[in-house]
Design an enzyme around this catalytic site. Structure first.
Site, PDB file in Angstrom:
ATOM      1  N   TYR A   4       3.690 -39.423   7.711  1.00 21.53           N
ATOM      2  CA  TYR A   4       3.168 -39.262   9.073  1.00 21.53           C
ATOM      3  C   TYR A   4       2.060 -40.286   9.332  1.00 21.53           C
ATOM      4  CZ  TYR A   4       1.173 -36.776  13.140  1.00 21.53           C
ATOM      5  OH  TYR A   4       0.712 -36.419  14.393  1.00 21.53           O
ATOM      6  N   LYS A  13       2.276 -43.426  11.989  1.00 27.25           N
ATOM      7  CA  LYS A  13       1.379 -43.520  13.144  1.00 27.25           C
ATOM      8  C   LYS A  13       0.530 -44.793  13.069  1.00 27.25           C
ATOM      9  CE  LYS A  13       2.299 -39.744  15.569  1.00 27.25           C
ATOM     10  NZ  LYS A  13       2.833 -39.796  16.942  1.00 27.25           N
ATOM     11  N   GLN A  43     -12.904 -26.941   3.370  1.00 32.71           N
ATOM     12  CA  GLN A  43     -12.529 -28.093   4.202  1.00 32.71           C
ATOM     13  C   GLN A  43     -12.792 -27.773   5.667  1.00 32.71           C
ATOM     14  OE1 GLN A  43     -10.541 -25.950   2.707  1.00 32.71           O
ATOM     15  NE2 GLN A  43      -8.463 -25.884   3.501  1.00 32.71           N
TER      16      GLN A  43
HETATM   17  N1  UDP Z   1      -4.661 -24.220   6.170  1.00 32.12           N
HETATM   18  C1  UDP Z   1      -4.979 -23.009   5.575  1.00 32.12           C
HETATM   19  N2  UDP Z   1      -4.062 -22.001   5.663  1.00 32.12           N
HETATM   20  C2  UDP Z   1      -2.866 -22.105   6.310  1.00 32.12           C
HETATM   21  C3  UDP Z   1      -2.557 -23.341   6.920  1.00 32.12           C
HETATM   22  C4  UDP Z   1      -3.477 -24.384   6.816  1.00 32.12           C
HETATM   23  O1  UDP Z   1      -6.052 -22.848   4.977  1.00 32.12           O
HETATM   24  O2  UDP Z   1      -2.118 -21.125   6.342  1.00 32.12           O
HETATM   25  C5  UDP Z   1      -5.656 -25.316   6.101  1.00 32.12           C
HETATM   26  C6  UDP Z   1      -5.101 -26.639   5.609  1.00 32.12           C
HETATM   27  O3  UDP Z   1      -5.178 -26.713   4.196  1.00 32.12           O
HETATM   28  C7  UDP Z   1      -6.035 -27.618   6.297  1.00 32.12           C
HETATM   29  C8  UDP Z   1      -6.405 -26.929   7.602  1.00 32.12           C
HETATM   30  O4  UDP Z   1      -6.099 -25.558   7.413  1.00 32.12           O
HETATM   31  O5  UDP Z   1      -7.195 -27.815   5.553  1.00 32.12           O
HETATM   32  C9  UDP Z   1      -5.642 -27.450   8.806  1.00 32.12           C
HETATM   33  O6  UDP Z   1      -4.285 -27.478   8.473  1.00 32.12           O
HETATM   34  P1  UDP Z   1      -3.149 -27.807   9.516  1.00 32.12           P
HETATM   35  O7  UDP Z   1      -1.849 -27.739   8.785  1.00 32.12           O
HETATM   36  O8  UDP Z   1      -3.300 -26.964  10.726  1.00 32.12           O
HETATM   37  O9  UDP Z   1      -3.413 -29.302  10.016  1.00 32.12           O
HETATM   38  P2  UDP Z   1      -4.067 -30.628   9.381  1.00 32.12           P
HETATM   39  O10 UDP Z   1      -5.389 -30.708  10.046  1.00 32.12           O
HETATM   40  O11 UDP Z   1      -4.213 -30.478   7.892  1.00 32.12           O
HETATM   41  O12 UDP Z   1      -3.128 -31.689   9.773  1.00 32.12           O
END
Ligand code: UDP
Length: 311
Positions: A145, A149, A209
């Protein structure tokens, strides 16, 4: 204006179609429905200024008649989706962008590229300004991805410089709202779906994070302003209100009165540790800033998911 939205049946694409129609434009939505859904545009089917074309933009795009602008939004956009669709993700960012630019050249149309905060990878600079070049692992699972991009941005600038095409690049940060797919694997639909089923929220890693979540109507407004502006260099659009994923989970559990708490699961590979848009440029050149705070936007989003799940 007559405007083509690639990915027009997706989460952001469909909201863009709504906004463009509301502004009085004619809109063509194009989608191959791998991650989009006609449910998102069903309410537009009777509108004479709206047309839907089923097409995969990695193949040559043929479109009759004049065209004033293209908003190139076709792409899988969640980490789970691009893990499942790595080649399609690379193809739509590269071949799809090339086709969209070729169409823009042929029609003398403006092209706005949907780029992403993922071009910054796991950022070493915080908050992220547009001048930061990023920290991306090209061969990791997210690389398909991120690199697609980054290539799309490079291709867009090359068409701008070599062919004089009028281009715009928006770098979109985490966005949420109605029409997100319940099973797209992103944190918002995951948490809301789990909360509405009274299950524990799956926090990855220790939840330290960070992300900064922007409500969809704010994002769409920023994109529309960018389209109508003269800015040809990338612009971040996002909400700078940053929080940890652990704190985000608490907010969702509180909003939904979910008694089930939190469950920790392993952190995905290359998950960015921190992310926050620096939006000084959007404020300066577009006079834009987000208006909807997290609790207000999430209340709307939870209400929408509730209706989908019928709970
Ligand atoms: N995340 C989480 N639980 C979930 C899904 C995502 O803790 O069930 C965390 C993921 O590890 C990341 C953040 O939430 O740190 C955002 O994840 P997302 O997939 O929404 O998008 P990203 O910003 O990583 O593209």
């Amino acid at each position: 204006m007559r405007i083509l939205v690639t990915g027009g049946a997706g989460f952001l694409g469909s909201h863009l179609c709504d906004r463009l129609l509301a502004e009085g434009h004619d809109v063509i939505a194009m989608d191959n429905l791998i991650t989009g859904s006609t449910d998102n545009i069903a309410h537009l089917s009777g509108n004479r200024r709206f047309q839907y074309i089923h097409h995969d933009v990695t193949n040559y795009i043929y479109l009759k008649g004049p065209l004033d602008a293209i908003l190139h939004f076709a792409s899988p956009a969640s980490p789970i989706d691009y893990l499942e669709l790595p080649i399609q993700t690379l193809k739509v960012g590269s071949l799809g962008t090339h086709n969209a630019l070729g169409l823009a050249l042929a029609k003398e149309a403006r092209l706005l590229l949907a780029s992403t905060s993922e071009v910054y990878g796991d950022p070493m600079v915080h908050p992220q300004q547009e001048s930061y070049w990023g920290n991306v692992n090209p061969i990791g699972p997210r690389g398909v991805y991120d690199e697609a991009k980054r290539f799309a941005e490079a291709m867009t600038m090359a068409y701008h410089r070599s062919h004089g095409i009028d281009t715009r690049i928006v770098r979109i940060f985490n966005t949420y709202g109605p029409r997100m797919r319940l099973r797209d694997g992103r944190v918002v639909p995951n948490f809301v779906g789990q909360a509405l089923r009274s299950e524990p929220l799956t926090v990855y890693g220790e939840g330290k994070q960070t992300r900064s979540f922007c409500y969809v109507s704010d994002l769409i407004d920023g994109i529309y302003r960018l389209l109508m502006s003269d800015e040809t260099e990338p612009v971040n659009i996002g909400n700078p209100a940053e929080l940890t994923i652990f704190d985000f989970a608490q907010v969702i559990n509180e909003l939904t009165s979910n008694p089930a708490g939190i469950r920790f699961e392993p952190l995905p590979v290359d998950d960015p540790k921190q992310r926050q848009p620096d939006i000084s440029k959007a404020r300066r050149v577009l006079g834009w800033e987000p208006k909807i705070d997290l609790r207000t936007g999430m209340a709307q989003t939870v209400a929408w998911f509730r209706r989908q799940l019928d709970v």
